[in-house]
Scaffold this active site. Structure first.
Site, short mmCIF file in Angstrom:
data_model
loop_
_atom_site.label_atom_id
_atom_site.label_comp_id
_atom_site.label_asym_id
_atom_site.label_seq_id
_atom_site.Cartn_x
_atom_site.Cartn_y
_atom_site.Cartn_z
N GLU A 232 0.88 -1.18 0.00
CA GLU A 232 0.00 0.00 0.00
C GLU A 232 0.91 1.23 0.00
O GLU A 232 1.60 1.49 1.00
CB GLU A 232 -0.90 -0.08 1.24
CG GLU A 232 -2.17 0.71 1.14
CD GLU A 232 -3.01 0.39 -0.09
OE1 GLU A 232 -3.12 -0.79 -0.48
OE2 GLU A 232 -3.55 1.34 -0.68
N CYS B 73 4.31 -2.25 -8.58
CA CYS B 73 2.97 -1.84 -8.11
C CYS B 73 3.06 -0.63 -7.17
O CYS B 73 3.30 0.48 -7.64
CB CYS B 73 2.28 -3.05 -7.49
SG CYS B 73 0.50 -2.93 -7.58
N ARG C 148 -3.57 5.25 -9.38
CA ARG C 148 -3.66 4.19 -8.36
C ARG C 148 -4.96 3.40 -8.54
O ARG C 148 -5.96 3.94 -8.97
CB ARG C 148 -3.70 4.79 -6.95
CG ARG C 148 -2.42 5.40 -6.49
CD ARG C 148 -2.54 5.89 -5.05
NE ARG C 148 -2.65 4.79 -4.11
CZ ARG C 148 -2.99 4.94 -2.83
NH1 ARG C 148 -3.26 6.12 -2.35
NH2 ARG C 148 -3.06 3.88 -2.04
N ILE D 134 -2.62 -6.81 -8.88
CA ILE D 134 -3.42 -6.78 -7.64
C ILE D 134 -3.69 -5.32 -7.27
O ILE D 134 -2.77 -4.58 -6.94
CB ILE D 134 -2.68 -7.48 -6.48
CG1 ILE D 134 -2.35 -8.92 -6.86
CG2 ILE D 134 -3.51 -7.42 -5.20
CD1 ILE D 134 -1.49 -9.65 -5.84
N HIS E 237 3.06 -7.87 -10.63
CA HIS E 237 3.97 -8.51 -9.68
C HIS E 237 4.67 -9.70 -10.34
O HIS E 237 4.14 -10.82 -10.27
CB HIS E 237 3.19 -9.02 -8.47
CG HIS E 237 2.59 -7.94 -7.65
ND1 HIS E 237 3.28 -7.30 -6.65
CD2 HIS E 237 1.37 -7.38 -7.68
CE1 HIS E 237 2.51 -6.39 -6.10
NE2 HIS E 237 1.35 -6.41 -6.71
N GLU F 271 7.18 -11.11 -9.14
CA GLU F 271 7.67 -11.94 -8.01
C GLU F 271 6.61 -12.92 -7.53
O GLU F 271 6.90 -13.81 -6.73
CB GLU F 271 8.17 -11.03 -6.86
CG GLU F 271 7.11 -10.38 -5.99
CD GLU F 271 6.38 -9.20 -6.65
OE1 GLU F 271 6.63 -8.90 -7.83
OE2 GLU F 271 5.53 -8.60 -5.97
N1 GLN Z 1 -3.31 -0.27 -4.54
C1 GLN Z 1 -2.01 -0.16 -3.98
C2 GLN Z 1 -1.60 1.31 -3.83
O1 GLN Z 1 -2.25 2.16 -4.27
C3 GLN Z 1 -0.97 -0.89 -4.80
C4 GLN Z 1 -1.29 -2.36 -4.83
C5 GLN Z 1 -0.10 -3.26 -4.91
O2 GLN Z 1 1.04 -2.87 -4.66
N2 GLN Z 1 -0.37 -4.51 -5.22
O3 GLN Z 1 -0.60 1.58 -3.26
#
Ligand code: GLN
Length: 200
Positions: free
Chosen positions: A49, A80, A107, A134, A170, A172
């Site tokens: 996050e 991400c 985002r 994700i 991702h 990973e």
């Molecule tokens: N939604 C997250 C953000 O805004 C990012 C999601 C993730 O790293 N899988 O930071």
């Protein structure tokens, strides 16, 4: 080769597991002393996050030293939330964090958790690779010095700017380590450049 993995929140363990395939030394970055006591050839910002990681970076006094290291050319790979932390512009958030990567990022661009998905698609120079998204961001606009590495459904999901690589997805979380291999080659090229400068 020493690779630091920011280990404040999110999916850092999976990056460390993937790096085990390569002959590199992984260092978890959890507090300021971790960056003072080590030399880094590259650094990974994992998913998670971005608002939480950004807050922790500041609270733990890691933000300014890391920003300086990145501005001095330290190779960085952001996945991400890592992409969001590096972006100059976050179109749907008033905050910015390191602000070093010339992109406009959105985002949660695919909607809520249910908008998460997996696909296999083309990444420049790597062919088709598996990608896990994700609550992922995507990039709406890029600056002049940005090389676009992957576009999925007309949305930019991976770019490179000098020593910085970011992906909305991702790698990973898959068994394909080719993006990590690409990052290691960026680190090697950057180290070679430094050596050449010393030779001159
Ligand atoms: N939604 C997250 C953000 O805004 C990012 C999601 C993730 O790293 N899988 O930071």
């Amino acid at each position: 080769m020493n690779i630091g993995v920011l280990a404040l929140q999110g999916g850092f363990v999976e990056h460390i597991r993937m790096l085990k395939e390569f002959n590199v030394n992984c260092i978890e970055i959890r507090q300021k002393s971790d960056i003072i006591t080590h030399h880094f050839d590259g650094i990974i910002f994992p998913g998670g996050e971005s608002s939480v990681i950004g807050k922790l970076l500041r609270e733990l006094d890691l933000f300014e030293p890391l920003k300086k290291m990145i501005e001095c050319g330290l190779p960085v790979f952001g996945t991400c939330a890592g992409m969001i932390l590096l972006a100059k512009h976050i179109v749907n958030d008033q905050r910015t964090h390191f602000g070093v990567l010339d992109i406009h990022v959105r985002r949660n661009a695919y909607g809520k958790q249910s908008g998460s998905f997996k696909t296999i698609d083309v990444f420049k120079g790597l062919g088709k690779i598996p990608m896990v998204f994700i609550r992922a961001p995507y990039i709406e606009k890029v600056g002049e010095n940005i090389e676009v590495l992957s576009v999925i459904n007309n949305n930019i999901v991976a770019v490179k700017q000098n020593n910085i690589i970011v992906t909305s997805f991702h790698p990973e979380l898959t068994t394909d380590s080719s993006v990590h291999r690409l990052f290691i080659s960026v680190i090697q090229a950057s180290n070679d450049n430094k050596l050449q400068k010393i030779d001159v």
